[in-house]
Write an enzyme that holds these catalytic residues in place. Structure first.
Site, PDB file in Angstrom:
ATOM      1  NE  ARG A  85      -3.402   2.951   2.287  1.00 22.16           N
ATOM      2  CZ  ARG A  85      -3.128   3.511   3.798  1.00 22.16           C
ATOM      3  NH1 ARG A  85      -2.865   3.031   5.081  1.00 22.16           N
ATOM      4  NH2 ARG A  85      -3.274   4.567   3.818  1.00 22.16           N
ATOM      5  CG  HIS A 129      -1.306   8.766   3.463  1.00 27.15           C
ATOM      6  ND1 HIS A 129      -1.237   7.501   3.764  1.00 27.15           N
ATOM      7  CD2 HIS A 129      -0.431   9.324   4.374  1.00 27.15           C
ATOM      8  CE1 HIS A 129      -0.735   7.542   4.855  1.00 27.15           C
ATOM      9  NE2 HIS A 129      -0.688   8.728   5.367  1.00 27.15           N
ATOM     10  CD  GLU A 174      -4.414   7.866   9.878  1.00 28.75           C
ATOM     11  OE1 GLU A 174      -4.256   8.442  10.476  1.00 28.75           O
ATOM     12  OE2 GLU A 174      -4.500   6.484  10.173  1.00 28.75           O
ATOM     13  CG  ASN A 300      -4.960   3.491   8.911  1.00 25.15           C
ATOM     14  OD1 ASN A 300      -4.933   2.588   7.946  1.00 25.15           O
ATOM     15  ND2 ASN A 300      -4.962   4.574   7.974  1.00 25.15           N
ATOM     16  CE1 TYR A 302       0.181   2.809  13.565  1.00 20.25           C
ATOM     17  CE2 TYR A 302      -1.909   4.282  12.663  1.00 20.25           C
ATOM     18  CZ  TYR A 302       0.094   3.160  13.126  1.00 20.25           C
ATOM     19  OH  TYR A 302      -0.004   3.294  11.165  1.00 20.25           O
ATOM     20  CD  GLU A 376      -1.905   4.500   8.077  1.00 17.14           C
ATOM     21  OE1 GLU A 376      -1.091   4.707   9.041  1.00 17.14           O
ATOM     22  OE2 GLU A 376      -1.705   4.848   7.644  1.00 17.14           O
TER      23      GLU A 376
HETATM   24  C1  BGC Z   1      -1.170   8.040   9.501  1.00 18.54           C
HETATM   25  C2  BGC Z   1       0.428   7.845   9.240  1.00 18.54           C
HETATM   26  C3  BGC Z   1       1.494   7.517   9.890  1.00 18.54           C
HETATM   27  C4  BGC Z   1       1.606   6.788  10.779  1.00 18.54           C
HETATM   28  C5  BGC Z   1       1.628   6.850  11.863  1.00 18.54           C
HETATM   29  C6  BGC Z   1      -0.770   7.101  10.850  1.00 18.54           C
HETATM   30  O1  BGC Z   1      -2.020   8.122  11.154  1.00 18.54           O
HETATM   31  O2  BGC Z   1      -1.413   7.132   7.439  1.00 18.54           O
HETATM   32  O3  BGC Z   1       1.188   8.438   8.062  1.00 18.54           O
HETATM   33  O4  BGC Z   1       3.153   7.795   9.986  1.00 18.54           O
HETATM   34  O5  BGC Z   1      -0.275   6.893  11.829  1.00 18.54           O
HETATM   35  O6  BGC Z   1       1.535   7.992  13.494  1.00 18.54           O
END
Ligand code: BGC
Length: 463
Positions: A85, A129, A174, A300, A302, A376
């Site tokens: 991607r 992006h 995002e 995505n 995290y 992601e």
């Molecule tokens: C984004 C990326 C970023 C990653 C880590 C996501 O919010 O799509 O571009 O590098 O998180 O912060």
């Protein structure tokens, strides 16, 4: 979570056709910002302003992927991923955002796609992006409807050129972050601080998505998704004030984009905050465009967020959250999540929150939810030993598998990121890569996590 994960062979088996991949984005890796006829982007201009990027850097060179892409494609092949991607830089293809097309820009992505296919890696382009053409930004950027229309025109140009070889497309990355960080609090380009007046930028990105889907389909695209950021929101306490603050944050992060896309309506009426009232243009008509069918929905993920009401003194709320300074005027305040390891970025590592998130999506949207893809997931660690990144990925793959075992239909998983890169307002200080970049020499060195993922993929291929 343990720092010595079990061997790759011990991971549960994913479906045979599962789409294993890694992600990057143009503005974070390409460099060559003034080459090949590329126009300026909002990030070029933002990074050049003093004090915007923490380490004073910019992305003029980044990882020089524009010139070194053959080496990067070889790294993808060596890793054994099925898909890559990447994003297409709008200002490289249409330098002013609308109007004249830059043939040299299209040629670059044409070569990249061919190189990927020759290496047996499926190209999965994201059309946007965050690198808005500066000419459009100067006219108001995503606050204006014209930007959504220009985006669809650009999507058509890219699909006309690559559509014979690209099967899977992603429209936006995002839009929540661009709205909140770019237009809401000004920590990202274009650096506006409009707080809730930033919401039109959300609507126009959604409209741009809907119009781009139509343009892609008209060019024969078979598989289209979007990459939205999501994470469970946990209320800081059971108090009513904390619960409503968490509900509002959840609305902005998890529902503002998902509900127009999946349900064809804006959320919030039940919270006394009907987002539809704050949006510009013929909202009801636009929602029909926005909610055109998707083939899959990208997430995505995290970290989860713990949120409470702002305290009067501001005392309990950190002034900075996930590297982002939040203005005290916002009606919610992130709180520390304790009891979990942290990445070097300070983000809590909570794999089980991924299971929670995916299960909650299925519960919220039921039959309206298309298959999911994790577009992601990753972490930033400075060290070269890299055990933490391996433990992070191991834990999240197990959490993902648990969600699938509970019946959530997930079709793929992309690690952020193939290589260390320009981490937006953080500059080069954060390293999310499976491959280390030496920013003096631009040498690429696979980390232990690269070898670990390669072994995982080999085991998975073995079945
Ligand atoms: C984004 C990326 C970023 C990653 C880590 C996501 O919010 O799509 O571009 O590098 O998180 O912060």
């Amino acid at each position: 979570m343990t720092l010595v994960p079990d061997p790759p062979a011990s991971l549960p088996r994913f479906p045979r056709d599962f789409l294993w991949g890694v992600s990057t984005s143009a503005a974070q890796i390409e460099g060559a910002v003034a080459e090949g006829g590329r126009g300026r982007s909002s990030w070029d201009v933002f990074a050049a302003e003093s004090g915007r990027i923490k380490d004073g850097s910019d992305a003029r060179v980044a990882t020089d992927h524009y010139h070194r892409y053959p080496e990067d494609v070889a790294l993808l092949k060596g890793l054994g991923v099925r898909a890559y991607r990447f994003s297409v830089a709008w200002p490289r293809v249409v330098p002013d955002g609308a109007g004249e097309v830059n043939a040299a820009g299209l040629d670059f992505y044409d070569r990249l796609v061919d190189a990927l296919l020759a290496a047996g890696v499926e190209p999965v382009p994201t059309l946007f992006h965050w690198d808005t053409p500066q000419a459009l930004e100067e006219g108001g950027g995503w606050l204006r409807r014209e930007t959504a229309e220009a985006f669809a025109g650009y999507a058509d140009v890219v699909a006309a050129r690559l559509g014979d070889r690209v099967g899977r497309w992603i429209t936006l990355n995002e839009p929540a972050e661009l709205t909140l960080l770019g237009y809401g609090v000004g920590q990202h380009a274009p650096g506006r601080q409009l707080l809730f007046d930033a919401l039109p930028a959300a609507h126009h990105q959604l409209l741009g998505h809907g119009l781009a889907v139509q343009a892609l389909r008209a060019r024969g695209a078979r598989s289209i998704g979007i990459a939205n950021s999501h994470g469970p929101t946990w209320a800081a306490s059971g108090s009513e004030a904390d619960r409503s603050a968490a509900d509002l944050y959840d609305l902005l992060l998890n529902r503002l984009f998902a509900e127009p896309l999946l349900l064809g309506r804006y959320p919030g009426a039940e919270l006394g905050f009907d987002v539809a009232d704050l949006m510009p243009g013929p909202v009801a008509e636009d929602l029909k465009v926005i909610s055109g069918p998707l083939d899959w929905y990208g997430i995505n993920y995290y970290q989860p967020t713990r949120v409470g009401a702002p305290t009067e003194s501001g005392g309990a709320a950190p002034a900075e959250f996930a590297g982002i300074a939040l203005p005290p005027e916002l009606p919610f305040a992130p709180r520390e999540i304790e009891g979990y390891p942290r990445t070097d970025f300070g983000w809590p590592v909570v794999p089980e929150a991924l299971t929670e998130l995916l299960v909650s999506f299925r519960e919220r949207y039921g039959d309206r939810l298309p298959p999911l893809v994790i577009t992601e997931n990753g972490c930033s660690y400075e060290g070269t030993e890299d055990e933490e990144r391996i433990a992070f990925l191991d834990g999240h793959l197990r959490a993902l598998h648990a969600a699938m075992a509970a019946g959530v239909d997930v079709r793929g998983y992309f690690v952020w990121s193939l290589m260390d890169n320009f981490e937006w307002a953080e500059g080069y200080a954060r390293r999310f890569g499976l491959v280390h970049i030496d920013y003096e020499t631009l040498a690429r060195t696979p980390k232990a996590s690269y070898r670990w993922l390669r072994d995982v993929l080999r085991e998975q291929e073995r079945g």
